[in-house]
Design an enzyme around this catalytic site. Structure first.
Site, short mmCIF file in Angstrom:
data_model
loop_
_atom_site.label_atom_id
_atom_site.label_comp_id
_atom_site.label_asym_id
_atom_site.label_seq_id
_atom_site.Cartn_x
_atom_site.Cartn_y
_atom_site.Cartn_z
N ASN A 53 8.86 80.57 69.09
CA ASN A 53 10.17 80.53 69.75
C ASN A 53 11.20 79.96 68.78
O ASN A 53 10.86 79.16 67.91
CB ASN A 53 10.09 79.64 71.00
CG ASN A 53 11.40 79.58 71.76
OD1 ASN A 53 12.04 80.61 71.99
ND2 ASN A 53 11.81 78.38 72.14
N MET A 60 14.94 84.19 77.83
CA MET A 60 15.46 83.08 78.61
C MET A 60 14.57 82.69 79.79
O MET A 60 15.06 82.38 80.87
CB MET A 60 16.87 83.40 79.10
CG MET A 60 17.85 83.74 77.97
SD MET A 60 17.80 82.56 76.61
CE MET A 60 18.79 81.27 77.33
N HIS A 118 14.72 77.74 68.85
CA HIS A 118 15.54 76.91 69.74
C HIS A 118 16.78 76.44 68.98
O HIS A 118 16.68 75.98 67.84
CB HIS A 118 14.71 75.70 70.21
CG HIS A 118 15.48 74.84 71.17
ND1 HIS A 118 15.71 75.21 72.48
CD2 HIS A 118 16.12 73.66 70.99
CE1 HIS A 118 16.45 74.30 73.07
NE2 HIS A 118 16.71 73.34 72.19
N SER A 134 20.47 89.06 68.42
CA SER A 134 20.82 88.96 66.99
C SER A 134 19.64 88.44 66.18
O SER A 134 19.47 88.82 65.02
CB SER A 134 22.07 88.11 66.78
OG SER A 134 21.82 86.76 67.07
N ASN A 135 18.81 87.59 66.77
CA ASN A 135 17.59 87.16 66.05
C ASN A 135 16.62 88.33 65.90
O ASN A 135 15.97 88.47 64.86
CB ASN A 135 16.92 86.00 66.79
CG ASN A 135 17.57 84.67 66.45
OD1 ASN A 135 17.41 84.16 65.35
ND2 ASN A 135 18.32 84.12 67.38
N GLN A 145 21.86 80.07 60.77
CA GLN A 145 20.62 79.50 60.22
C GLN A 145 19.39 80.03 60.97
O GLN A 145 18.32 80.20 60.39
CB GLN A 145 20.66 77.97 60.26
CG GLN A 145 21.78 77.37 59.42
CD GLN A 145 21.77 77.91 57.99
OE1 GLN A 145 20.72 78.06 57.37
NE2 GLN A 145 22.94 78.22 57.47
N GLU A 146 19.55 80.30 62.27
CA GLU A 146 18.44 80.90 63.03
C GLU A 146 18.00 82.18 62.35
O GLU A 146 16.81 82.47 62.24
CB GLU A 146 18.86 81.18 64.47
CG GLU A 146 19.18 79.95 65.28
CD GLU A 146 19.48 80.28 66.74
OE1 GLU A 146 18.95 81.27 67.25
OE2 GLU A 146 20.26 79.53 67.36
N ASP A 193 9.84 73.63 75.14
CA ASP A 193 10.24 73.47 73.72
C ASP A 193 9.48 72.32 73.04
O ASP A 193 10.07 71.58 72.23
CB ASP A 193 11.76 73.26 73.60
CG ASP A 193 12.54 74.43 74.17
OD1 ASP A 193 12.11 75.59 74.00
OD2 ASP A 193 13.59 74.21 74.80
C1 GRF Z 1 19.68 81.79 70.27
O1 GRF Z 1 20.64 80.78 70.17
C2 GRF Z 1 18.30 81.19 70.35
O2 GRF Z 1 18.18 80.00 69.66
C3 GRF Z 1 18.12 80.95 71.82
O3 GRF Z 1 18.76 82.04 72.44
C4 GRF Z 1 19.77 82.56 71.57
C5 GRF Z 1 19.48 84.02 71.39
O4 GRF Z 1 20.46 84.67 70.64
N1 GRF Z 1 16.73 80.80 72.17
P1 GRF Z 1 20.23 86.17 70.22
O5 GRF Z 1 19.95 86.96 71.50
O6 GRF Z 1 19.10 86.24 69.25
O7 GRF Z 1 21.54 86.60 69.60
#
Ligand code: GRF
Length: 220
Positions: free
Chosen positions: A107, A90, A109, A13-14, A173-174, A145
């Site tokens: 990154n 991951m 977090h 999703s990011n 928020q990410e 991190d």
């Molecule tokens: C997010 O919570 C990010 O902070 C962490 O892994 C998750 C990834 O989510 N590092 P997505 O795959 O971007 O939905």
């Protein structure tokens, strides 16, 4: 135009929020490649939909972790990627990639670093009972991190929050601060002094478009 190499292991999703911010014109960047260690990552579907090249690289096909990451570095360099984005990747990145991209790997977090590094930052925060949590975009160094912090956003945390409920609030928020941090980088507005990231705030246009957020819980 800034060329990004994105590494993701899961839903992506990011990754999607970066794609959307490029397509809306907020980010002046392009995504050269998606690299994933997980053949089942939904991020792959997202890349397909947007005609982004996909590389599936499984660590078990390489003799060692350093070899795996030096191959990733090679693939990124071959595509002239200037900035590497860890969007839910991951795995702990090894020196062989960091040395090729010093202060050029970002990154995200899901906690307010330096609190709750490592896996399950949302669960760690919910279990600890903090009243505020959030997310952090940082440059990647060799620690877990620990690299210099570029942007953070805060959200309230409630006593009955679970990993999922707090995580969903943080994730929103990410999706705002990751593109914001990439935008600052693409405009040459980030410099590093020691462990501090200095943001050139003379030009504050992007701060107005997509400001980082600090939410204070309503105590009234
Ligand atoms: C997010 O919570 C990010 O902070 C962490 O892994 C998750 C990834 O989510 N590092 P997505 O795959 O971007 O939905």
């Amino acid at each position: 135009m800034l060329s990004l190499g994105v590494l993701a292991s899961g839903s992506g999703s990011n990754f999607q929020s970066i794609i959307d911010n490029i397509e809306s014109g907020y980010l002046n960047a392009k995504i050269a490649v998606l690299i994933t260690d997980n053949p089942n990552a939904y991020a792959i579907e997202r890349a397909r939909k947007h005609n982004i090249e996909i590389l599936i690289l499984k660590p078990k096909d390489f003799p060692s972790r350093p070899a795996y990451f030096s191959h990733i570095a090679l693939e990124l360099e071959n595509r002239a990627s200037e900035l590497v984005i860890l969007a839910g990747f991951m795995r702990v990145v090894s020196k062989t990639l960091i040395e090729k991209y010093p202060n050029r790997i970002m990154n995200i977090h899901p906690a307010l670093l330096p609190s709750f590094p490592g896996l399950h930052g949302q669960k760690q925060a919910a279990d600890y009972g903090v009243k505020i949590s959030g997310c952090t975009v940082h440059f990647v160094d060799e620690g877990m991190d620990t690299g210099p912090i570029i942007a953070q956003a805060a959200v309230p945390a409630y006593h009955d929050d679970t990993e999922d409920s707090l995580g969903a609030r943080i994730l929103k928020q990410e999706h705002r601060i990751f593109p914001y941090a990439i935008k600052l980088y693409s405009e040459g507005r980030l410099s590093i002094e020691g462990r501090k990231v200095i943001i050139d705030a003379d030009r504050d246009d992007s701060l107005l478009v997509n400001p980082p957020l600090a939410v204070i819980p309503d105590i009234c």
